[in-house]
Enzyme design. Sequence first.
Site, PDB file in Angstrom:
ATOM      1  N   CYS A  52       0.825  -1.211   0.000  1.00 26.61           N
ATOM      2  CA  CYS A  52       0.000   0.000   0.000  1.00 26.61           C
ATOM      3  C   CYS A  52       0.855   1.255   0.000  1.00 26.61           C
ATOM      4  O   CYS A  52       2.074   1.216   0.041  1.00 26.61           O
ATOM      5  CB  CYS A  52      -0.906  -0.018   1.229  1.00 26.61           C
ATOM      6  SG  CYS A  52       0.021   0.036   2.773  1.00 26.61           S
ATOM      7  N   ALA A  55       3.282   1.624   2.821  1.00 24.11           N
ATOM      8  CA  ALA A  55       4.473   0.786   2.622  1.00 24.11           C
ATOM      9  C   ALA A  55       5.478   1.491   1.730  1.00 24.11           C
ATOM     10  O   ALA A  55       6.685   1.400   1.941  1.00 24.11           O
ATOM     11  CB  ALA A  55       4.080  -0.564   2.033  1.00 24.11           C
ATOM     12  N   ARG A  86      13.215  -4.469   6.424  1.00 25.20           N
ATOM     13  CA  ARG A  86      13.535  -4.260   5.027  1.00 25.20           C
ATOM     14  C   ARG A  86      15.036  -4.272   4.737  1.00 25.20           C
ATOM     15  O   ARG A  86      15.461  -4.106   3.624  1.00 25.20           O
ATOM     16  CB  ARG A  86      12.889  -2.973   4.512  1.00 25.20           C
ATOM     17  CG  ARG A  86      12.690  -3.050   3.020  1.00 25.20           C
ATOM     18  CD  ARG A  86      11.770  -1.995   2.466  1.00 25.20           C
ATOM     19  NE  ARG A  86      11.982  -1.900   1.049  1.00 25.20           N
ATOM     20  CZ  ARG A  86      12.781  -1.020   0.479  1.00 25.20           C
ATOM     21  NH1 ARG A  86      13.442  -0.151   1.206  1.00 25.20           N
ATOM     22  NH2 ARG A  86      12.935  -1.010  -0.823  1.00 25.20           N
ATOM     23  N   HIS A 184       5.640   6.328  -2.610  1.00 17.97           N
ATOM     24  CA  HIS A 184       6.951   6.861  -3.005  1.00 17.97           C
ATOM     25  C   HIS A 184       6.804   8.337  -3.378  1.00 17.97           C
ATOM     26  O   HIS A 184       7.595   9.174  -2.974  1.00 17.97           O
ATOM     27  CB  HIS A 184       7.499   6.132  -4.242  1.00 17.97           C
ATOM     28  CG  HIS A 184       7.615   4.651  -4.094  1.00 17.97           C
ATOM     29  ND1 HIS A 184       7.381   3.794  -5.137  1.00 17.97           N
ATOM     30  CD2 HIS A 184       7.938   3.875  -3.031  1.00 17.97           C
ATOM     31  CE1 HIS A 184       7.555   2.554  -4.731  1.00 17.97           C
ATOM     32  NE2 HIS A 184       7.891   2.576  -3.451  1.00 17.97           N
TER      33      HIS A 184
END
Lengths: 534, 453
Positions: A52, A55, A86, A184
């Site tokens: 999503c 994220a 991550r 992003h």
Amino acid sequence: MDVKSEILGRYNAKVFKNRKDHILRVTGTEGGVPEIAANTRAMPGIMTNRGCCYAGCKGVVVGPIRDAVTITHGPIGCGFYTWGTRRNKARAGEDGKNFIQYCFSTDMQESDIVFGGDKKLRQAIKEAVEIFHPQTVFICSTCPVGLIGDDIHAVAAEAEKLYGITCTAFSCEGYKGVSQSGGHHIANNGLMKRLIGSNDTPPETKYSVNLLGEYNIGGDGWEVERILRRIGYDVVSVFTGDGSVERISRSHMVNLNLVQCHRSINYVAEMMKTVYGVDWLKVNFIGLDAVCDSLRNIAEFFGDEDLKRRTEEVVAEEMAGIAEDMAFFKNKLEGRTAALFVGGSRSHHYQALLKNLGVSTVLAGYEFAHRDDYEGRDIIPEIKEDADSKNIEQLEVERDPKRYRAFLSPERYEELKASIGLENYRGMIRDMPDGSYVVDDLNHFETEQFSKLLRPDIFFSGIKDKYVLQKGGTLSRQLHSYDYSGPYAGFKGAVVFGRDLVMGLYAPAWNMVTPPWKKERPEKDSEKEGSSHA
Amino acid sequence: MLDLTPKTVTERGALRVNPCKTCQPVGALYAALGVHKCMPHSHGSQGCVSYHRTFLTRHFKEPAIAASSSFTEGASVFGGGPNLRTAVKNIFDIYNPDIIAVHTTCLSETIGDDLNSYILEMSLPDDKTVVHSNTPSYVGSHITGYANMLSGFIRYLADAHAAGNGKTAVFPGFVNPGDIREIKRMLELLGLSFIVFPDQSGVMDAPMTNTYQMYPEGGTTIDEIRALGGCARVLSLGRFSCEAPADALEKKCGVPYVSLPLPIGVAATDEFVMAAAGPDGSVPGELDDERGRLLDLMLDANPYFYNKTLAVFGDPDTVLGLTAFTLELGMKPKYVITGTPGDAFVRQARAVLDRFGIVDAKVKAAADLFELHQWIKNEPVDLLLGTSYGKQIAKAEDIPMVRAGFPVLDRYGHSYMPIVGYQGAMRLAELVANALMDRQDRDCADEDMDVVM
């Protein structure tokens, strides 16, 4: 029937209609790159691998910045899942600040949902400031925050005044956009608005660069930085692996931006060009030829003969240092095939490294890419905005007349555009072999089917697929986390990657999966008599 | 490691740091994976299920399937009904499960999606089923979500008019497949006819065969869930994870339940065995022997356990069990925490500690690992016993650690091995003793190094 039709044939009409344009077979790109559907909604129930907006924003771009306290405003899950998972490695700088090991959340409860969560957020920032004394606090919001209308930006502005810190809020609610991609973009906007350009300390040399879209997974960013520094570049900032607010704040002072992951960071590259005049160059530090080409292109950009010579020296030394290992691994891997399904640019980048190891690509796809990541940036004007992409803010920026500096003359700029592809990305499809498949937003069903029909020796994907593939007898390596290995970038990383593939493919256990009593038993000697083979 | 954690503990009312819990939906997803041919489904935006599948896969090193309603901004405004209908159709068409188990998320809960009516209004193929449970992420923890999903299955499926089958239903608690195998083995030794619900063994520890099966052999079947209504009784293991569903079954179908702690350690396993065997039942000699071997080991290694202090952290039922067993080993739990909220945890932990005369242990629910670390900085312990995130504290403070509970993300094989029952206790005892003895060997002077211990 080709593989595409065979797979699509299993879908109901609506899914067929939706998925058919996301899958294509490469049949030469001389007559133009074929169009692929991308960055559109995944169908409910399809078992997409996508995540999503949160994220993409917190998990990918904002999270790796080590010296900021990033508070997830929401119920506990979202913050918890992005805690140390991550592999974007970070070391504390001289200030001793490294918050990467920590998870901060407002852990919203029912009463916060009912009566509003801004009070709790205010209090959480106060506590974070009192306990940890950060210079910077980021706030990342989750789904319910947008729904109940907490004004996180007002809370951030208030915190700046109260505590004399930088406090930036990101409205990256999970439901925004169609994948991580929207996140992003939101993160890029926030960094551009609030951090980039806030510190005019000049770099150490005019050969100064930022490395954009490098998240230092498995230490990739450190390996690339090592190589660049060896040649003589000042790497002012890495976005955002092992990133720091201080480095990002003066990143606009460089002369060239290097773009590794095109998808997650191209917005910053473009905006820095508009505002500060910083040119950008698409690079790829995965795969030996790609690394060498990238280094030569960077040297070409700066146009200095010493720098070019130094580049060749470093390339020669580094290549000599790994030649023997690479030859050994290539010998073990030659002729194998691979499928790749990763987020942004990695499905493209790794094809270069696989080629170095004699492995050819039969399928590649992106989880959250846009058409330009597949087809190249030329087609950007053709991309139509839809309801989902309109929901993500497109930041309007203008040239900063005082600080705008063009490193190149207009003539040289045009020359380099043609020769080294300055400010261009040609996309993945052009580099893919004829007969290979490109699949956007590959889902669970398609992963299984393509794996059965194309039988790749190695399927590079993520953790959700890994054991699906492994259970089916296919080696799966995670290209998100590198299966807790790495680095894979640069020269040294190529060797680690080769080693990991050989390790995986030659694991003795593969040959023992079928028990002896289930194997065809050797015929008795008497029955064998008269057989012709020696 | 964790260099920015100050020693001084300050009161926090809003900032959660380094949590010791996660949200409801992942628990619901795990519960649903314990049902045969079930597709768990997350009614929210697709990031939730992506995280949850990732997280479960990292713990079990197995595929964790689940689908999503893939909410976008539109669904968040106008409701997720159309998304759910599309999802259900696509899931049955493409993935062909027998049942879809829907759980909600903070998104769909906040907008107030009415799952009951969505599901009622759906036209489903005759042999297919959809159930749901409400699992708002801002209430409780993953343990709450696990319990809620079990209650959801019961509400939809358990048949109040099922013919009496005389069976014992066992709700095994939020445990690993290895634990469920051990519980089933003990039930078989006891000669019981039983239904275990849910049952992730065979699903989340499926064998390697070179063939991927989306729906492996394991899991409680839909028929078995229906038949829960005809069971003679329920043994619900773990008060936080299984008492609510046992209560739901009693209310709906009148099946009485016994709420027991997770059978971790001697006393809790004894309690489970006695309850399973019933007042007239006999306990087979095999269990006597297993128990005897466990006690033998506990006495053999006693000097290495005696008075060793430890911190126990993780999910409430698991932590209560681990606390009780380490007390039985002669150790001294100093800090006992869970991230899951609820005063009942504190009361129950105190009761366990009281039995062994420990009055000065710190016990806290709705706690986090940051606070635990601060306590340890002030007064250290000899051992950490809990979930993977404890490894940061272990490294920062140089304390040996044994992993148990959920999640364990950084070790392999743990989910196959039990910590429940006498055999599970033997394994735990060995893990704890090894950790402590390795540390003794590492730290002692050369002249004090004993080859025989």
